[in-house]
Design a protein around this motif. Structure first.
Motif, PDB file in Angstrom:
ATOM      1  N   LYS A   1       1.981 -37.373 -17.114  1.00  0.00           N
ATOM      2  CA  LYS A   1       1.756 -36.710 -16.049  1.00  0.00           C
ATOM      3  C   LYS A   1       3.561 -36.216 -14.955  1.00  0.00           C
ATOM      4  CE  LYS A   1      -3.072 -37.295 -15.055  1.00  0.00           C
ATOM      5  NZ  LYS A   1      -3.564 -37.694 -14.350  1.00  0.00           N
ATOM      6  N   GLU A   2       4.130 -37.305 -15.203  1.00  0.00           N
ATOM      7  CA  GLU A   2       5.375 -37.576 -14.193  1.00  0.00           C
ATOM      8  C   GLU A   2       6.366 -36.621 -15.561  1.00  0.00           C
ATOM      9  OE1 GLU A   2       6.548 -41.141 -13.279  1.00  0.00           O
ATOM     10  OE2 GLU A   2       4.525 -41.486 -11.961  1.00  0.00           O
ATOM     11  N   ILE A   3       6.689 -37.068 -16.030  1.00  0.00           N
ATOM     12  CA  ILE A   3       7.566 -36.072 -16.987  1.00  0.00           C
ATOM     13  C   ILE A   3       7.482 -34.697 -17.618  1.00  0.00           C
ATOM     14  CG2 ILE A   3       8.924 -36.376 -19.018  1.00  0.00           C
ATOM     15  CD1 ILE A   3       8.516 -39.889 -19.011  1.00  0.00           C
TER      16      ILE A   3
ATOM     17  N   GLU B   1      -0.279 -29.232 -17.410  1.00  0.00           N
ATOM     18  CA  GLU B   1      -1.147 -28.332 -16.740  1.00  0.00           C
ATOM     19  C   GLU B   1      -2.936 -29.244 -16.717  1.00  0.00           C
ATOM     20  OE1 GLU B   1      -3.739 -23.877 -17.923  1.00  0.00           O
ATOM     21  OE2 GLU B   1      -1.256 -24.159 -17.804  1.00  0.00           O
ATOM     22  N   PHE B   2      -3.061 -29.503 -18.492  1.00  0.00           N
ATOM     23  CA  PHE B   2      -3.828 -30.772 -18.644  1.00  0.00           C
ATOM     24  C   PHE B   2      -3.144 -32.113 -19.524  1.00  0.00           C
ATOM     25  CE2 PHE B   2      -7.661 -31.831 -21.757  1.00  0.00           C
ATOM     26  CZ  PHE B   2      -8.773 -31.750 -21.081  1.00  0.00           C
TER      27      PHE B   2
ATOM     28  N   GLY C   1       2.409 -26.212 -18.320  1.00  0.00           N
ATOM     29  CA  GLY C   1       3.111 -26.532 -17.378  1.00  0.00           C
ATOM     30  C   GLY C   1       4.114 -26.842 -18.014  1.00  0.00           C
ATOM     31  N   LYS C   2       5.153 -27.907 -18.192  1.00  0.00           N
ATOM     32  CA  LYS C   2       6.111 -28.199 -18.253  1.00  0.00           C
ATOM     33  C   LYS C   2       6.287 -28.593 -19.772  1.00  0.00           C
ATOM     34  CE  LYS C   2       8.309 -27.852 -14.005  1.00  0.00           C
ATOM     35  NZ  LYS C   2       9.524 -28.418 -13.278  1.00  0.00           N
TER      36      LYS C   2
ATOM     37  N   ALA D   1       3.788 -24.283 -29.776  1.00  0.00           N
ATOM     38  CA  ALA D   1       2.670 -24.256 -28.391  1.00  0.00           C
ATOM     39  C   ALA D   1       3.208 -24.958 -27.429  1.00  0.00           C
ATOM     40  CB  ALA D   1       1.113 -24.599 -29.329  1.00  0.00           C
ATOM     41  N   PRO D   2       2.790 -24.789 -25.640  1.00  0.00           N
ATOM     42  CA  PRO D   2       4.052 -25.347 -24.910  1.00  0.00           C
ATOM     43  C   PRO D   2       2.383 -26.848 -25.028  1.00  0.00           C
ATOM     44  CG  PRO D   2       1.947 -23.595 -24.114  1.00  0.00           C
ATOM     45  CD  PRO D   2       2.340 -23.757 -25.473  1.00  0.00           C
TER      46      PRO D   2
END
Length: 179
Positions: A18-20, A24-25, A52-53, A111-112
């Motif tokens: 989550k931090e790095i 999004e999920f 997300g990223k 895919a992201p």
């Protein structure tokens, strides 16, 4: 016995990703310990960040101005990152062996998503003395696949829910247009 080793843990993997990655999920799985070659214990942990990223930035942007991202695989053995020889590693082969289309990811290479895989064992089956890649033992490959498929099922639920919500919004716009 895996008493001498400690897993990273689902909560730590989730917090780190989550931090790095800022997905999004996020779906994280810790499998039960298993045995390969009749006596070497091992355990698999896997996490998949979607949207997300997540993924690695390729430097290009799409027509909407959003940065394009490709699949990124983070491979670890006994909490040590495996930086080289990704193509010949069982962890990478396990990712490629999963049919990601079943889980709502149409193009798995583009895919992201960020895939985190950790293999913990008292005797990691490396391919060579350099300890750069894990050998593809059948029992290890199966556990890796099962962990990835479990994370994939959680991602599918999220992707399907997101798709249904978008369809609902489009129907609502259409009805409002005619109303």
């Amino acid at each position: 016995s895996l008493d001498g080793l400690s897993p990273i843990g689902e909560d730590r993997i989730a917090k780190s990703l989550k931090e790095i990655v800022e997905p999004e999920f996020l779906s994280v799985v810790e499998r039960k310990p298993a045995v390969y070659q009749g006596g070497f214990g091992f355990q698999v942990e896997a996490g998949v960040g979607f949207g997300g990223k997540a993924g690695r930035d390729v430097g290009a942007t799409n027509e909407d101005g959003i940065a394009e991202r490709k699949t990124e695989i983070m491979r670890f053995a006994n909490k040590v990152p495996l930086l080289f020889d990704g193509g010949g590693c069982a962890l990478s082969k396990a990712v490629q062996s999963v049919d990601w289309k079943r889980y709502g990811i149409k193009d798995a290479d583009n895919a992201p998503i960020t895939i985190f895989i950790h293999l913990m064992s008292v005797h990691v089956p490396y391919t060579g003395a350099g300890k750069q890649a894990v050998a593809d033992e059948p029992e290890v490959m199966e556990e890796l696949r099962l962990a990835l498929m479990e994370t994939g099922r959680k991602i599918y639920r999220y992707v399907a829910m997101k798709r249904r919500e978008e369809e609902k919004q489009q129907k609502r716009k259409l009805f409002m247009k005619y109303a």
